[in-house]
Design an enzyme around this catalytic site. Structure first.
Site, mmCIF file in Angstrom:
data_model
loop_
_atom_site.group_PDB
_atom_site.id
_atom_site.type_symbol
_atom_site.label_atom_id
_atom_site.label_comp_id
_atom_site.label_asym_id
_atom_site.label_seq_id
_atom_site.Cartn_x
_atom_site.Cartn_y
_atom_site.Cartn_z
ATOM 1 N N HIS A 1 17.217 -18.140 20.096
ATOM 2 C CA HIS A 1 16.012 -18.656 19.431
ATOM 3 C C HIS A 1 15.527 -17.700 18.346
ATOM 4 C CE1 HIS A 1 12.028 -20.915 19.715
ATOM 5 N NE2 HIS A 1 11.706 -19.845 18.995
ATOM 6 N N GLU A 2 15.424 -16.411 18.675
ATOM 7 C CA GLU A 2 14.902 -15.444 17.703
ATOM 8 C C GLU A 2 15.904 -15.179 16.583
ATOM 9 O OE1 GLU A 2 11.830 -14.800 17.734
ATOM 10 O OE2 GLU A 2 11.537 -15.715 19.704
ATOM 11 N N HIS B 1 15.690 -17.887 13.997
ATOM 12 C CA HIS B 1 14.560 -17.740 13.075
ATOM 13 C C HIS B 1 14.973 -16.997 11.809
ATOM 14 C CE1 HIS B 1 10.866 -19.384 14.610
ATOM 15 N NE2 HIS B 1 11.003 -18.822 15.791
ATOM 16 N N CYS C 1 7.850 -22.659 20.760
ATOM 17 C CA CYS C 1 7.914 -21.673 19.691
ATOM 18 C C CYS C 1 6.494 -21.336 19.257
ATOM 19 C CB CYS C 1 8.709 -22.229 18.514
ATOM 20 S SG CYS C 1 8.821 -21.117 17.094
#
Length: 215
Positions: free
Chosen positions: A172-173, A176, A130
């Site tokens: 993953h994004e 966030h 990351c």
């Protein structure tokens, strides 16, 4: 998701954060783990920015992602608590690694207010890193295929299906924007400093790391 973040965000903080990025002379700094914005649920995009402002912000985020370099960047990673991320993966990768990770090129796109759901029950386990946890990698179990619902930069609602490494980037994004970092979902015994990862565990699979590190 893990425990809900308790950091409070509001429209004023969003406006100030956007202005600081749009008015800056250079590319914004990518904030690191420990910054509160990374642990807050980002604010949904409801038209707070004009089309011009949104377009400029997406351009800046794209340049920042490419300069890092990375394959995705969420707005909170540059201090902006907004449900916006850019994704792109066009890097050349060793053929064996690409095959093992089901990694195919991903054309640039921006997503607003994304929500994903797994398709089926198959999981894929790989090391990932990351830009907001610079210098570290860890193994994360991710859904091998997901359906993504999001709005594009023009306000059009879209749905797309992603698999393999593309699905990993999407998850993953999107995470966030919920205040979740990959380490929250990782096998913590797999955590490796960048130099150790490059020397020992950067091959196509994770079997050797699993055996040696005990996860």
């Amino acid at each position: 998701m893990n425990h809900a973040p308790t950091v409070k965000l509001d429209a004023d903080r969003l406006e100030q954060a956007v202005a600081s990025v749009l008015d800056a002379a250079g590319l914004p700094k990518i904030v690191q783990a420990g910054h509160p914005v990374l642990r807050a649920r980002a604010l949904p995009f409801t038209g707070q920015l004009s089309p011009d402002e949104l377009g400029r912000l997406i351009e800046i985020m794209t340049e920042t992602m490419r300069a890092a370099p990375g394959v995705g960047l969420a707005a909170p990673q540059i201090g902006i608590p907004l449900q916006l991320a850019v994704l792109e993966d066009k890097y050349e990768v060793d053929a064996d690694i690409a095959a093992a990770r089901d990694r195919a090129p991903l054309e640039l796109f921006a997503m607003l207010n994304p929500r994903y759901r797994p398709v089926g029950t198959e999981l894929a386990s790989h090391y990932e890193g990351c830009l907001s946890m610079s210098g570290w990698q860890a193994v994360v179990d991710r859904a091998a295929m997901v359906d993504l619902a999001y709005d594009d930069e023009h306000g059009t609602a879209r749905t797309r299906r992603f698999s393999g490494w593309q699905a990993r980037i999407v998850q993953h994004e999107s995470d966030h924007l919920e205040g979740t970092l990959y380490i929250d979902k990782a096998h913590t015994r797999s955590l490796a400093a960048a130099a150790e990862y490059s020397e020992r565990w950067a091959g196509p699979g994770i079997a050797a790391a699993r055996a040696a590190l005990g996860f």
